[in-house]
Design a protein around this motif. Structure first.
Motif, PDB file in Angstrom:
ATOM      1  N   GLU A  37      52.370  42.048  55.210  1.00  0.00           N
ATOM      2  CA  GLU A  37      51.804  41.323  54.067  1.00  0.00           C
ATOM      3  C   GLU A  37      52.872  41.037  53.022  1.00  0.00           C
ATOM      4  N   THR A  38      54.115  40.916  53.484  1.00  0.00           N
ATOM      5  CA  THR A  38      55.238  40.696  52.578  1.00  0.00           C
ATOM      6  C   THR A  38      55.073  39.398  51.796  1.00  0.00           C
ATOM      7  N   PHE A  39      54.564  38.379  52.474  1.00  0.00           N
ATOM      8  CA  PHE A  39      54.421  37.084  51.812  1.00  0.00           C
ATOM      9  C   PHE A  39      53.430  37.167  50.655  1.00  0.00           C
ATOM     10  N   ILE A  40      52.332  37.898  50.863  1.00  0.00           N
ATOM     11  CA  ILE A  40      51.349  38.073  49.800  1.00  0.00           C
ATOM     12  C   ILE A  40      51.979  38.812  48.622  1.00  0.00           C
ATOM     13  N   ALA A  41      52.768  39.848  48.935  1.00  0.00           N
ATOM     14  CA  ALA A  41      53.452  40.607  47.883  1.00  0.00           C
ATOM     15  C   ALA A  41      54.437  39.721  47.127  1.00  0.00           C
ATOM     16  N   LEU A  42      55.104  38.833  47.866  1.00  0.00           N
ATOM     17  CA  LEU A  42      56.061  37.928  47.235  1.00  0.00           C
ATOM     18  C   LEU A  42      55.349  36.982  46.266  1.00  0.00           C
ATOM     19  N   VAL A  43      54.223  36.425  46.695  1.00  0.00           N
ATOM     20  CA  VAL A  43      53.467  35.510  45.822  1.00  0.00           C
ATOM     21  C   VAL A  43      52.956  36.251  44.593  1.00  0.00           C
ATOM     22  N   ALA A  44      52.487  37.490  44.797  1.00  0.00           N
ATOM     23  CA  ALA A  44      52.017  38.285  43.657  1.00  0.00           C
ATOM     24  C   ALA A  44      53.163  38.570  42.693  1.00  0.00           C
ATOM     25  N   ASN A  49      49.044  30.807  40.227  1.00  0.00           N
ATOM     26  CA  ASN A  49      49.745  31.638  41.220  1.00  0.00           C
ATOM     27  C   ASN A  49      48.950  32.905  41.524  1.00  0.00           C
ATOM     28  N   ILE A  50      48.374  33.501  40.471  1.00  0.00           N
ATOM     29  CA  ILE A  50      47.530  34.681  40.679  1.00  0.00           C
ATOM     30  C   ILE A  50      46.327  34.305  41.544  1.00  0.00           C
ATOM     31  N   LEU A  51      45.732  33.165  41.266  1.00  0.00           N
ATOM     32  CA  LEU A  51      44.591  32.682  42.043  1.00  0.00           C
ATOM     33  C   LEU A  51      44.960  32.520  43.515  1.00  0.00           C
TER      34      LEU A  51
END
Length: 413
Positions: A21-28, A285-287
Motif C-alpha cells: 500500500e506504498t502508493f496510498i501512503a505516498l498520496v497521503a 488530495n486527502i479525498l
C-alpha cells in the motif's frame, strides 16, 4: 466525535498502510505536505500583508500625524489661534505647527529634489530613535544645522559635518530679476524612517529656520494633529473642519494615503482567496487518498461488518483517518509559517545572494525591510478553514465505506 478503543485501533492501522500500500501512503504524505504548504503560505502572506500595512501606517503617521490642517494658499496667518482651537478639541492628543515645501539642494556638484520640513524642537527630538549618525540636539533655531534622510545622504555622498546648499527658487526680486535664495546648512544628523520616499527626500530643520529659508515670515504651512483613535480621526476633527471651512482643509491619514491603503486592502483579500485554493487542492488530495484506501480495504471492511462493526463505527474510523492527515498538515503548516516569518529577512537575503536578483527593492516596496505582523485571529481562522475542509473531504469516502455490503464483497470468498 469520540472513538472507542476498537475504532481507534483500526483508524491507527489505516493511518499507516502496510506492505503493498506504498502508493496510498505516498498520496497521503503528499496530502499532508500540501495542507502544510497551503496553511504556511496563507499565514506567511497574511502576516506580511498585515505587517506591510501596519509598518506603513506607523511610519507615515509617526512622521505626518493622524491628520493635517492646511490653509488654502499654503499659509496660515492666524496659526496660533487655529493651533489653540485644534488642541482644545476633544480627542486630540497633540497638535504641532509645521512647514513643508518642495525645493532642491546641491552638494559637491550633485543636486536633488527635496522636501524641506520645518518642525518644532519637540517633534525633532521625537525623531531620535531613527537617527543613524549624528545628534539631533545640535539642531536648534538659527544654528544652521539640519537632519537628512539616509537615502538622500547616500545619493549625495554627504556625511555628518558636511555643508549642503538648499535653494528657495522664489527668492527675492532684484533689478535684474528674481534671484533664488540659497543657504548653506551643516548636516548634523542622518536618519532612517524606513519609508523609502521619506528617507530619500526629507530635510528636517527647526521651524524658524524653515520660515527664514522659505521667506514666509511668521506664518506656517500646516498643523500636524495626533488623536486618541486614528480610525475615528474624521469624527474627532469634524468640529475643526466645520469651524475652518473656507479657510483651511482637514485631511486625515485615510484621505492622504487613500489609494495606497485601499490597494493594500484589495490585495490582501485577493491573496487570501487565491491562497485558500491551495488548501482546497490539498483537501482534494486527502479525498483521493481516502477513496483509494477504501477501495483497497473493501474486503477488510466487509469482514469488520460481519464481526459486528456498525456503519457509524466505520464512518468514524475513516473520518478520523483523513482528518488526522489534515490536522497534522495544519499543525506543521503553522510551525513552518512561523519559522519562515522569524527568519524572513535572512531567507530573503539568502535568495538574493543565490539568484543575484534583488527581491526587496526599497524604492518599489516603500519599506526598507520585509515586514511581518501576525494576527492570532487570522491564524485561528486559517487553521479552522483547513480543518473544516479536511473534515468535509473525509465524508464521502467514509460514507462509501459505511455503505459497503459485506454479502456482495464476500460471496465469492
Amino acid at each position: 466525535m469520540i472513538l472507542t478503543p476498537f475504532e481507534w485501533t483500526i483508524a491507527k492501522r489505516y493511518m499507516m498502510p502496510g506492505r503493498g500500500e506504498t502508493f496510498i501512503a505516498l498520496v497521503a504524505g503528499i496530502s499532508l505536505a500540501a495542507v502544510m504548504l497551503g496553511v504556511a503560505a496563507l499565514i506567511i502572506v497574511m502576516s506580511v500583508m498585515n505587517g506591510f500595512r501596519a509598518e506603513l501606517f506607523d511610519k507615515i503617521v509617526g512622521l505626518n500625524g493622524h491628520a493635517i490642517v492646511q490653509a488654502y494658499g499654503g499659509r496660515i496667518d492666524n496659526w496660533e489661534e487655529v493651533l489653540q482651537e485644534v488642541r482644545e478639541t476633544p480627542g486630540v492628543v497633540s497638535a504641532s505647527p509645521l512647514i513643508e515645501a518642495p525645493t532642491f539642494l546641491t552638494f559637491n556638484g550633485r543636486s536633488a529634489g527635496v522636501q524641506v520640513r520645518g518642525n518644532t524642537q519637540q517633534d525633532i527630538a521625537e525623531l531620535a530613535p531613527n537617527v543613524l549618525i549624528g545628534n539631533l540636539s545640535r539642531i536648534t533655531p538659527e544654528s544652521g544645522r539640519v537632519a537628512i534622510g539616509v537615502r538622500l545622504a547616500e545619493n549625495l555622498g554627504a556625511r555628518v559635518g558636511d555643508v549642503i546648499t538648499i535653494f528657495n527658487v522664489q527668492g527675492r526680486p532684484t533689478p535684474f530679476g528674481t534671484v533664488p535664495r540659497q543657504v548653506g546648512y551643516e548636516v548634523a544628523a542622518i536618519f532612517e524612517v524606513g519609508v523609502f520616499d521619506y528617507d530619500e527626500a526629507f530635510v528636517i530643520m527647526p521651524i524658524k529656520d524653515a520660515q527664514t529659508l522659505m521667506l514666509t515670515g511668521d506664518t506656517i504651512g500646516m498643523i500636524e494633529v495626533t488623536t486618541t483613535d486614528p480610525d475615528k480621526v474624521g469624527e474627532i476633527l469634524a468640529p475643526v473642519k466645520a469651524s475652518l471651512e473656507g479657510q483651511a482643509q482637514v485631511s486625515d491619514w485615510k484621505t492622504i494615503n487613500a489609494s495606497l491603503f485601499e490597494a493594500l486592502a484589495v490585495e490582501r483579500v485577493a491573496m487570501f482567496v487565491v491562497l485558500s485554493i491551495i488548501v482546497l487542492v490539498a483537501v482534494f488530495n486527502i479525498l483521493s487518498s481516502l477513496i483509494m484506501l477504501v477501495r483497497a480495504k473493501t474486503r477488510d471492511i466487509a469482514i469488520l461488518r460481519t464481526m459486528g462493526a456498525t456503519r457509524r463505527s466505520l464512518m468514524k474510523i475513516f473520518v478520523t483517518t483523513g482528518f488526522v492527515v489534515g490536522a497534522l498538515g495544519t499543525v506543521a503548516g503553522i510551525a513552518l509559517g512561523f519559522t519562515f516569518l522569524f527568519f524572513r529577512q535572512s531567507i530573503v537575503q539568502g535568495i538574493q545572494f543565490v539568484t543575484g536578483i534583488e527581491l526587496w527593492d526599497p524604492s518599489i516596496r516603500f519599506l526598507s525591510e520585509l515586514p511581518s505582523r501576525t494576527d492570532p485571529w487570522e491564524v485561528l481562522t486559517i487553521s479552522v478553514l483547513a480543518l473544516v475542509l479536511s473534515f468535509l473531504a473525509t465524508l464521502y469516502p467514509a460514507l462509501k465505506a459505511a455503505s459497503t455490503d459485506p454479502v456482495q464483497v464476500l460471496r465469492y470468498e
